[in-house]
Design an enzyme around this catalytic site. Sequence first.
Site, PDB file in Angstrom:
ATOM      1  N   SER A 143      -7.556  -6.022 -33.094  1.00  0.00           N
ATOM      2  CA  SER A 143      -8.524  -7.077 -32.774  1.00  0.00           C
ATOM      3  C   SER A 143      -9.794  -6.427 -32.241  1.00  0.00           C
ATOM      4  O   SER A 143      -9.779  -5.258 -31.849  1.00  0.00           O
ATOM      5  CB  SER A 143      -7.916  -7.980 -31.700  1.00  0.00           C
ATOM      6  N   TYR A 156      -3.682 -11.383 -24.281  1.00  0.00           N
ATOM      7  CA  TYR A 156      -4.060 -11.037 -25.660  1.00  0.00           C
ATOM      8  C   TYR A 156      -4.829  -9.710 -25.679  1.00  0.00           C
ATOM      9  O   TYR A 156      -4.522  -8.819 -26.471  1.00  0.00           O
ATOM     10  CB  TYR A 156      -4.905 -12.167 -26.258  1.00  0.00           C
TER      11      TYR A 156
HETATM   12  P1  NAP Z   1      -2.471 -17.592 -37.411  1.00  0.00           P
HETATM   13  O1  NAP Z   1      -3.030 -18.323 -38.584  1.00  0.00           O
HETATM   14  O2  NAP Z   1      -2.185 -18.312 -36.150  1.00  0.00           O
HETATM   15  O3  NAP Z   1      -1.209 -16.763 -37.883  1.00  0.00           O
HETATM   16  C1  NAP Z   1      -0.314 -16.143 -36.988  1.00  0.00           C
HETATM   17  C2  NAP Z   1       0.927 -15.733 -37.732  1.00  0.00           C
HETATM   18  O4  NAP Z   1       1.860 -15.142 -36.821  1.00  0.00           O
HETATM   19  C3  NAP Z   1       1.633 -16.937 -38.358  1.00  0.00           C
HETATM   20  O5  NAP Z   1       2.150 -16.557 -39.605  1.00  0.00           O
HETATM   21  C4  NAP Z   1       2.760 -17.185 -37.378  1.00  0.00           C
HETATM   22  O6  NAP Z   1       3.892 -17.789 -37.955  1.00  0.00           O
HETATM   23  C5  NAP Z   1       3.111 -15.766 -36.948  1.00  0.00           C
HETATM   24  N1  NAP Z   1       3.844 -15.804 -35.696  1.00  0.00           N
HETATM   25  C6  NAP Z   1       3.400 -16.195 -34.481  1.00  0.00           C
HETATM   26  N2  NAP Z   1       4.395 -16.145 -33.579  1.00  0.00           N
HETATM   27  C7  NAP Z   1       5.497 -15.722 -34.235  1.00  0.00           C
HETATM   28  C8  NAP Z   1       6.846 -15.473 -33.859  1.00  0.00           C
HETATM   29  N3  NAP Z   1       7.275 -15.669 -32.613  1.00  0.00           N
HETATM   30  N4  NAP Z   1       7.712 -15.051 -34.805  1.00  0.00           N
HETATM   31  C9  NAP Z   1       7.316 -14.850 -36.072  1.00  0.00           C
HETATM   32  N5  NAP Z   1       6.049 -15.074 -36.502  1.00  0.00           N
HETATM   33  C10 NAP Z   1       5.153 -15.502 -35.588  1.00  0.00           C
HETATM   34  O7  NAP Z   1      -3.504 -16.479 -36.951  1.00  0.00           O
HETATM   35  P2  NAP Z   1      -4.223 -15.296 -37.748  1.00  0.00           P
HETATM   36  O8  NAP Z   1      -5.635 -15.343 -37.351  1.00  0.00           O
HETATM   37  O9  NAP Z   1      -3.860 -15.250 -39.187  1.00  0.00           O
HETATM   38  O10 NAP Z   1      -3.554 -14.066 -36.974  1.00  0.00           O
HETATM   39  C11 NAP Z   1      -2.859 -13.004 -37.596  1.00  0.00           C
HETATM   40  C12 NAP Z   1      -3.031 -11.767 -36.746  1.00  0.00           C
HETATM   41  O11 NAP Z   1      -4.393 -11.383 -36.744  1.00  0.00           O
HETATM   42  C13 NAP Z   1      -2.632 -11.965 -35.282  1.00  0.00           C
HETATM   43  O12 NAP Z   1      -1.980 -10.802 -34.800  1.00  0.00           O
HETATM   44  C14 NAP Z   1      -3.984 -12.140 -34.600  1.00  0.00           C
HETATM   45  O13 NAP Z   1      -3.938 -11.776 -33.263  1.00  0.00           O
HETATM   46  C15 NAP Z   1      -4.825 -11.194 -35.425  1.00  0.00           C
HETATM   47  N6  NAP Z   1      -6.269 -11.421 -35.346  1.00  0.00           N
HETATM   48  C16 NAP Z   1      -6.854 -12.567 -35.793  1.00  0.00           C
HETATM   49  C17 NAP Z   1      -8.242 -12.696 -35.711  1.00  0.00           C
HETATM   50  C18 NAP Z   1      -8.974 -13.904 -36.195  1.00  0.00           C
HETATM   51  O14 NAP Z   1     -10.197 -13.956 -36.049  1.00  0.00           O
HETATM   52  N7  NAP Z   1      -8.346 -14.870 -36.801  1.00  0.00           N
HETATM   53  C19 NAP Z   1      -9.007 -11.670 -35.182  1.00  0.00           C
HETATM   54  C20 NAP Z   1      -8.367 -10.511 -34.739  1.00  0.00           C
HETATM   55  C21 NAP Z   1      -7.000 -10.394 -34.835  1.00  0.00           C
HETATM   56  P3  NAP Z   1       4.252 -19.328 -37.608  1.00  0.00           P
HETATM   57  O15 NAP Z   1       3.208 -20.137 -38.314  1.00  0.00           O
HETATM   58  O16 NAP Z   1       5.597 -19.497 -38.176  1.00  0.00           O
HETATM   59  O17 NAP Z   1       4.187 -19.445 -36.130  1.00  0.00           O
END
Ligand code: NAP
Length: 251
Positions: A143, A156
């Site tokens: 991140s 986080y």
């Molecule tokens: P998201 O749409 O909320 O996706 C999160 C994913 O993680 C979902 O597939 C979710 O599955 C899974 N997950 C969460 N808790 C879990 C658990 N206990 N067991 C198994 N799976 C779990 O968010 P995203 O933005 O795509 O995030 C993906 C990654 O990128 C994360 O690590 C986030 O911190 C990182 N990130 C995102 C951004 C951004 O701007 N969006 C920036 C930097 C980093 P469920 O739907 O089944 O809960």
Amino acid sequence: MNPFDLSGRTALVTGANTGLGQAIAVGLAEAGADIVAVGRSAPSETAQRVESAGRRLHAIAADLSSIAPVSEIVAQAVQFAGAVDILINNAGIIRRNDSLDFTEQDWDAVIDTNLKSAFFLSQAVARTWVDGGRGGKIINICSMLSFQGGIRVPSYTASKSGLAGLTRLLACEWAGMGINVNGIAPGYFATNNTEALRADETRNRDILARIPAGRWGDPSDLAGAAVFLSSDAAAYVHGTVLAVDGGWLAR
Ligand code: NAP
């Protein structure tokens, strides 16, 4: 030979049902890889898109808020594919509150999912590689808060700063075994994770004003970096955290 080709490889992607994990899974499939999708929700839309790219997707239902399912995940993935070649530690959550009010529950939930599970899944997959006398690729989804402080997201920031440190440590321990451990640091992407920020008019405007590219990232913007770090083209890349951020960190 195309050094970015992933034909014949299998990638285990956590949290592949939506957002960045979905885009990474689809990007890897388009480069030739089969996908093992691990998460709580069924990755139906991802399966459809992976299959449209001509690849297979095997779903494993597991909750990564604890490390209890780790050995079963790896056993099932190996049974499906013969071997896992690429691990993408993407599953992650965020909890927002002022640090003065932040609870132990919100601390533990985020650290356990984002950091502890990523470490023990990496360990379990790496053991299969070492036992099999082969290498592999691990990519940790970090991140901007692997580099910066942020506000109101203490667990986080701790988890993502920790994940960047862990990326470097594992690279140092495992590079000599043919295992590449790297990270990708997404900037601000339009997913569930950032819904609250985008819904807050002031935060949304401030964030956009700071991004040189002038827009939120689209999840598909991450695919190229994931394919690169998963491929032979990255054979000598170890312990780096590659920002895909529209220029945010350069500002
Ligand atoms: P998201 O749409 O909320 O996706 C999160 C994913 O993680 C979902 O597939 C979710 O599955 C899974 N997950 C969460 N808790 C879990 C658990 N206990 N067991 C198994 N799976 C779990 O968010 P995203 O933005 O795509 O995030 C993906 C990654 O990128 C994360 O690590 C986030 O911190 C990182 N990130 C995102 C951004 C951004 O701007 N969006 C920036 C930097 C980093 P469920 O739907 O089944 O809960």
